[in-house]
Design a protein around this motif. Structure first.
Motif, PDB file in Angstrom:
ATOM      1  N   ASN A 166      21.129 -13.065  70.696  1.00  0.00           N
ATOM      2  CA  ASN A 166      22.313 -12.268  70.400  1.00  0.00           C
ATOM      3  C   ASN A 166      22.182 -10.820  70.858  1.00  0.00           C
ATOM      4  N   ASN A 167      20.958 -10.394  71.116  1.00  0.00           N
ATOM      5  CA  ASN A 167      20.728  -9.050  71.652  1.00  0.00           C
ATOM      6  C   ASN A 167      20.552  -9.064  73.162  1.00  0.00           C
ATOM      7  N   GLY A 168      20.902 -10.193  73.793  1.00  0.00           N
ATOM      8  CA  GLY A 168      20.861 -10.286  75.246  1.00  0.00           C
ATOM      9  C   GLY A 168      19.488 -10.510  75.835  1.00  0.00           C
ATOM     10  N   ARG A 169      18.515 -10.784  74.990  1.00  0.00           N
ATOM     11  CA  ARG A 169      17.135 -10.980  75.458  1.00  0.00           C
ATOM     12  C   ARG A 169      16.859 -12.479  75.609  1.00  0.00           C
ATOM     13  N   HIS A 170      17.625 -13.108  76.505  1.00  0.00           N
ATOM     14  CA  HIS A 170      17.587 -14.559  76.684  1.00  0.00           C
ATOM     15  C   HIS A 170      16.226 -15.054  77.155  1.00  0.00           C
ATOM     16  N   ASP A 171      15.562 -14.267  78.002  1.00  0.00           N
ATOM     17  CA  ASP A 171      14.240 -14.679  78.494  1.00  0.00           C
ATOM     18  C   ASP A 171      13.221 -14.739  77.356  1.00  0.00           C
ATOM     19  N   GLU A 172      13.266 -13.768  76.463  1.00  0.00           N
ATOM     20  CA  GLU A 172      12.342 -13.756  75.329  1.00  0.00           C
ATOM     21  C   GLU A 172      12.668 -14.877  74.347  1.00  0.00           C
ATOM     22  N   CYS A 173      13.949 -15.136  74.149  1.00  0.00           N
ATOM     23  CA  CYS A 173      14.375 -16.232  73.287  1.00  0.00           C
ATOM     24  C   CYS A 173      13.840 -17.549  73.840  1.00  0.00           C
ATOM     25  N   LEU A 174      14.001 -17.769  75.129  1.00  0.00           N
ATOM     26  CA  LEU A 174      13.522 -18.993  75.760  1.00  0.00           C
ATOM     27  C   LEU A 174      12.013 -19.115  75.608  1.00  0.00           C
ATOM     28  N   ASP A 175      11.298 -18.028  75.778  1.00  0.00           N
ATOM     29  CA  ASP A 175       9.841 -18.062  75.623  1.00  0.00           C
ATOM     30  C   ASP A 175       9.439 -18.478  74.207  1.00  0.00           C
ATOM     31  N   VAL A 176      10.122 -17.947  73.198  1.00  0.00           N
ATOM     32  CA  VAL A 176       9.836 -18.314  71.804  1.00  0.00           C
ATOM     33  C   VAL A 176      10.093 -19.801  71.596  1.00  0.00           C
ATOM     34  N   TYR A 177      11.218 -20.276  72.102  1.00  0.00           N
ATOM     35  CA  TYR A 177      11.574 -21.683  71.928  1.00  0.00           C
ATOM     36  C   TYR A 177      10.586 -22.602  72.647  1.00  0.00           C
ATOM     37  N   LEU A 178      10.219 -22.261  73.876  1.00  0.00           N
ATOM     38  CA  LEU A 178       9.281 -23.104  74.617  1.00  0.00           C
ATOM     39  C   LEU A 178       7.912 -23.135  73.950  1.00  0.00           C
ATOM     40  N   GLN A 179       7.445 -21.990  73.508  1.00  0.00           N
ATOM     41  CA  GLN A 179       6.139 -21.933  72.848  1.00  0.00           C
ATOM     42  C   GLN A 179       6.147 -22.807  71.593  1.00  0.00           C
ATOM     43  N   THR A 180       7.200 -22.686  70.810  1.00  0.00           N
ATOM     44  CA  THR A 180       7.295 -23.479  69.588  1.00  0.00           C
ATOM     45  C   THR A 180       7.396 -24.966  69.900  1.00  0.00           C
ATOM     46  N   ALA A 181       8.200 -25.313  70.894  1.00  0.00           N
ATOM     47  CA  ALA A 181       8.362 -26.723  71.262  1.00  0.00           C
ATOM     48  C   ALA A 181       7.028 -27.330  71.677  1.00  0.00           C
ATOM     49  N   LYS A 182       6.252 -26.584  72.426  1.00  0.00           N
ATOM     50  CA  LYS A 182       4.946 -27.096  72.862  1.00  0.00           C
ATOM     51  C   LYS A 182       3.977 -27.224  71.688  1.00  0.00           C
ATOM     52  N   GLU A 183       4.112 -26.359  70.696  1.00  0.00           N
ATOM     53  CA  GLU A 183       3.250 -26.438  69.516  1.00  0.00           C
ATOM     54  C   GLU A 183       3.598 -27.638  68.634  1.00  0.00           C
ATOM     55  N   VAL A 184       4.882 -27.948  68.514  1.00  0.00           N
ATOM     56  CA  VAL A 184       5.286 -29.059  67.644  1.00  0.00           C
ATOM     57  C   VAL A 184       5.369 -30.384  68.392  1.00  0.00           C
ATOM     58  N   GLN A 185       5.293 -30.343  69.695  1.00  0.00           N
ATOM     59  CA  GLN A 185       5.461 -31.538  70.519  1.00  0.00           C
ATOM     60  C   GLN A 185       4.588 -32.718  70.087  1.00  0.00           C
ATOM     61  N   LEU A 232      14.818 -24.373  84.408  1.00  0.00           N
ATOM     62  CA  LEU A 232      15.861 -23.348  84.326  1.00  0.00           C
ATOM     63  C   LEU A 232      15.250 -21.952  84.293  1.00  0.00           C
ATOM     64  N   ARG A 233      14.149 -21.802  83.569  1.00  0.00           N
ATOM     65  CA  ARG A 233      13.470 -20.502  83.528  1.00  0.00           C
ATOM     66  C   ARG A 233      13.002 -20.106  84.920  1.00  0.00           C
ATOM     67  N   ALA A 234      12.419 -21.058  85.653  1.00  0.00           N
ATOM     68  CA  ALA A 234      11.942 -20.787  87.006  1.00  0.00           C
ATOM     69  C   ALA A 234      13.090 -20.391  87.938  1.00  0.00           C
ATOM     70  N   ALA A 235      14.282 -20.906  87.648  1.00  0.00           N
ATOM     71  CA  ALA A 235      15.464 -20.578  88.449  1.00  0.00           C
ATOM     72  C   ALA A 235      16.151 -19.303  87.964  1.00  0.00           C
ATOM     73  N   GLY A 236      15.577 -18.648  86.948  1.00  0.00           N
ATOM     74  CA  GLY A 236      16.158 -17.415  86.418  1.00  0.00           C
ATOM     75  C   GLY A 236      17.328 -17.649  85.482  1.00  0.00           C
ATOM     76  N   LYS A 237      17.499 -18.873  85.031  1.00  0.00           N
ATOM     77  CA  LYS A 237      18.609 -19.208  84.130  1.00  0.00           C
ATOM     78  C   LYS A 237      18.096 -19.298  82.698  1.00  0.00           C
ATOM     79  N   HIS A 238      17.642 -18.169  82.192  1.00  0.00           N
ATOM     80  CA  HIS A 238      17.037 -18.106  80.865  1.00  0.00           C
ATOM     81  C   HIS A 238      18.010 -18.500  79.760  1.00  0.00           C
ATOM     82  N   LYS A 239      19.239 -18.076  79.909  1.00  0.00           N
ATOM     83  CA  LYS A 239      20.242 -18.375  78.890  1.00  0.00           C
ATOM     84  C   LYS A 239      20.459 -19.887  78.780  1.00  0.00           C
ATOM     85  N   ASP A 240      20.610 -20.557  79.917  1.00  0.00           N
ATOM     86  CA  ASP A 240      20.804 -22.012  79.904  1.00  0.00           C
ATOM     87  C   ASP A 240      19.574 -22.718  79.343  1.00  0.00           C
TER      88      ASP A 240
END
Length: 106
Positions: free
Chosen positions: A14-33, A51-59
């Motif tokens: 919500n603060n426009g920091r989509h890349d950081e949001c994605l990083d948090v989600y990916l890290q958590t997903a890998k931990e709970v996987q 999507l991250r590699a393509a620069g589409k952090h929001k998606d």
């Protein structure tokens, strides 16, 4: 763990920091996987990393958020796949304390 990641991710997103949001989600997903049997989490991680590699952090953040939502509250609809999750509208994303904002990217 997933709920904590969502709480942190919502603030970042919500603060426009989509890349950081994605990083948090990916890290958590890998931990709970290892503890999650749903194969769509694996596909969501792969899709979000692409999507991250393509620069589409929001998606990518949306893919992971939808996967988390599905883990927390499984859908009864069989078409709830990662491919479909990217295109679904999730009205719960916006923090209820903030007014909805128009988003030209989605």
């Amino acid at each position: 763990k997933i709920n904590a990641a969502i709480k942190k991710g919502v603030t970042l997103f919500n603060n426009g920091r989509h890349d950081e949001c994605l990083d948090v989600y990916l890290q958590t997903a890998k931990e709970v996987q290892p503890d999650v049997r749903e194969s769509y989490l694996n596909y969501a991680i792969i899709d979000a990393e692409e999507l991250r590699a393509a620069g589409k952090h929001k998606d990518g953040a949306w893919v992971m958020r939808d996967a988390f939502n599905e883990i927390l509250e499984p859908s009864s609809k069989p078409e709830a796949t990662t491919a479909n999750m990217l295109n679904e509208d999730d009205s719960g994303w916006q923090d209820e304390r903030e007014a909805p904002q128009d988003d030209d990217e989605m």
